[in-house]
Design a protein around this motif. Structure first.
Motif, mmCIF file in Angstrom:
data_model
loop_
_atom_site.group_PDB
_atom_site.id
_atom_site.type_symbol
_atom_site.label_atom_id
_atom_site.label_comp_id
_atom_site.label_asym_id
_atom_site.label_seq_id
_atom_site.Cartn_x
_atom_site.Cartn_y
_atom_site.Cartn_z
ATOM 1 N N ARG A 178 0.753 -1.201 0.046
ATOM 2 C CA ARG A 178 0.012 -0.103 -0.084
ATOM 3 C C ARG A 178 0.840 1.323 -0.083
ATOM 4 N NH1 ARG A 178 -2.771 -3.389 3.702
ATOM 5 N NH2 ARG A 178 -2.017 -2.234 5.580
ATOM 6 N N VAL A 182 0.937 3.993 -3.107
ATOM 7 C CA VAL A 182 0.703 5.524 -3.019
ATOM 8 C C VAL A 182 1.703 6.435 -3.346
ATOM 9 C CG1 VAL A 182 0.106 7.286 -1.342
ATOM 10 C CG2 VAL A 182 -1.037 5.160 -1.202
ATOM 11 N N ASP A 183 3.264 5.995 -2.940
ATOM 12 C CA ASP A 183 4.208 6.879 -3.307
ATOM 13 C C ASP A 183 4.554 6.813 -4.727
ATOM 14 O OD1 ASP A 183 4.526 7.643 -0.744
ATOM 15 O OD2 ASP A 183 6.130 6.022 -0.393
ATOM 16 N N ALA A 185 2.640 6.100 -7.405
ATOM 17 C CA ALA A 185 1.632 6.558 -8.174
ATOM 18 C C ALA A 185 2.102 8.006 -8.974
ATOM 19 C CB ALA A 185 0.454 6.676 -7.780
ATOM 20 N N ASP A 186 2.861 8.637 -8.250
ATOM 21 C CA ASP A 186 3.459 9.948 -8.780
ATOM 22 C C ASP A 186 4.305 9.442 -9.993
ATOM 23 O OD1 ASP A 186 1.800 11.494 -7.101
ATOM 24 O OD2 ASP A 186 3.409 11.883 -5.861
ATOM 25 N N GLY A 258 -2.064 -0.891 -5.775
ATOM 26 C CA GLY A 258 -2.572 -0.892 -4.102
ATOM 27 C C GLY A 258 -3.271 -1.962 -3.728
#
Length: 279
Positions: A178, A182-183, A185-186, A258
């Protein structure tokens, strides 16, 4: 430390053609099944394992099947090992698109009987090894907007007795999935995990030998008994987990990140209660 064999795959369904994948734990068990599936679908595969013997064997098998692979080996909990594995991918194929982390060990014991050394050993391979591989690989995967797939376990969600270190390590991998998703995705990178149930691997067979009289017949009977816990009535084969990984690494999964994909034959969907027998 490396070994090279193999020719390009010649097939009609090369969904990973032109892609380069590093598979840690790729020389045996689930990892080998993943490496073989990805190679069969057109990927160039870097097979990482603990020892040269099993790496060479897997690389040779992929080559014999018409795939393309190179191998590296060494303890996955050491930073230099994963750096060398990533470097092997870049030397051999000039890029790195995907990382699959399948290296893992299981040790038995509760919180009292599990030594600190055993706890550290399990977390060293199962969690630290995944972090180190991601740490080394992600700068290159970001360039390709690729993927990371972490092999977790159903025991991250539900557990048997006497596997406190293993269960905790797999729960950590789901949390790591997870956080990475999140990190990353940028950077256009997708990160997911696959949670297998029981899979017919050397590790499963070792466990079956421990919990039976150890004869070949007893091991088969134990594996069959474990298989009946799954709704599908059997344990998985490593290549079936490879197909799940192949999907997550493909463009068909372009909006999935994720996530935890359970490839468990319905193990966690089933409750232990049985209907009463009919008269």
């Amino acid at each position: 430390m490396s070994a090279d064999r193999g020719v390009a795959v010649d097939g009609d369904v090369d969904i990973h053609a032109g892609r380069v994948v590093l598979v840690t734990g790729g020389s045996q068990g689930i990892g080998r099944g993943i490496a073989e599936v990805l190679a069969a679908k057109g990927a160039s595969v870097v097979v990482h394992g603990l020892t040269q013997e099993f790496v060479d064997e897997t690389v040779a098998a992929i080559g014999a099947a018409g795939g393309k692979a190179t191998g590296t080996w060494g303890p996955i909990d050491r930073p230099q090992t994963t750096i060398e594995a990533v470097d092997a991918a870049l030397r051999a194929y000039g890029r790195l698109d995907h990382l699959v982390t399948a290296a893992g060990i299981q040790r038995y014991g509760d919180a009292v009987s599990t030594s600190v050394e055993t706890w550290d050993e399990v977390f060293g391979v199962n969690v630290r090894g995944v972090f180190l591989a991601a740490h080394a690989a992600l700068p290159h995967i970001r360039e390709r907007k690729g993927t990371v797939t972490i092999i977790s376990s159903v025991q991250a969600t539900a557990t048997q007795q006497q596997v406190v270190a293993y269960t905790a390590s797999k729960g950590a991998l789901n949390a790591l999935t997870r956080a990475l998703a999140v990190d990353e995705a940028d950077h256009g990178v997708r990160v997911n995990s696959v949670a297998p149930g029981s899979v017919d691997t050397p590790m499963l067979r070792h466990s079956a030998a421990m919990f039976s009289v150890g004869t070949p017949e007893a091991v088969e009977a134990t594996i069959a008994d474990w298989g009946r816990m799954h709704a599908l009535g059997r344990v998985a084969q490593p290549r079936e987990i490879g197909e799940a990984v192949s999907f997550l690494a493909s463009d068909a999964a372009s909006f999935i990140t994720g996530a935890e994909l359970r490839a468990d034959g319905g193990l966690l969907a089933r409750i232990a209660a049985a209907l009463p027998a009919k008269d």
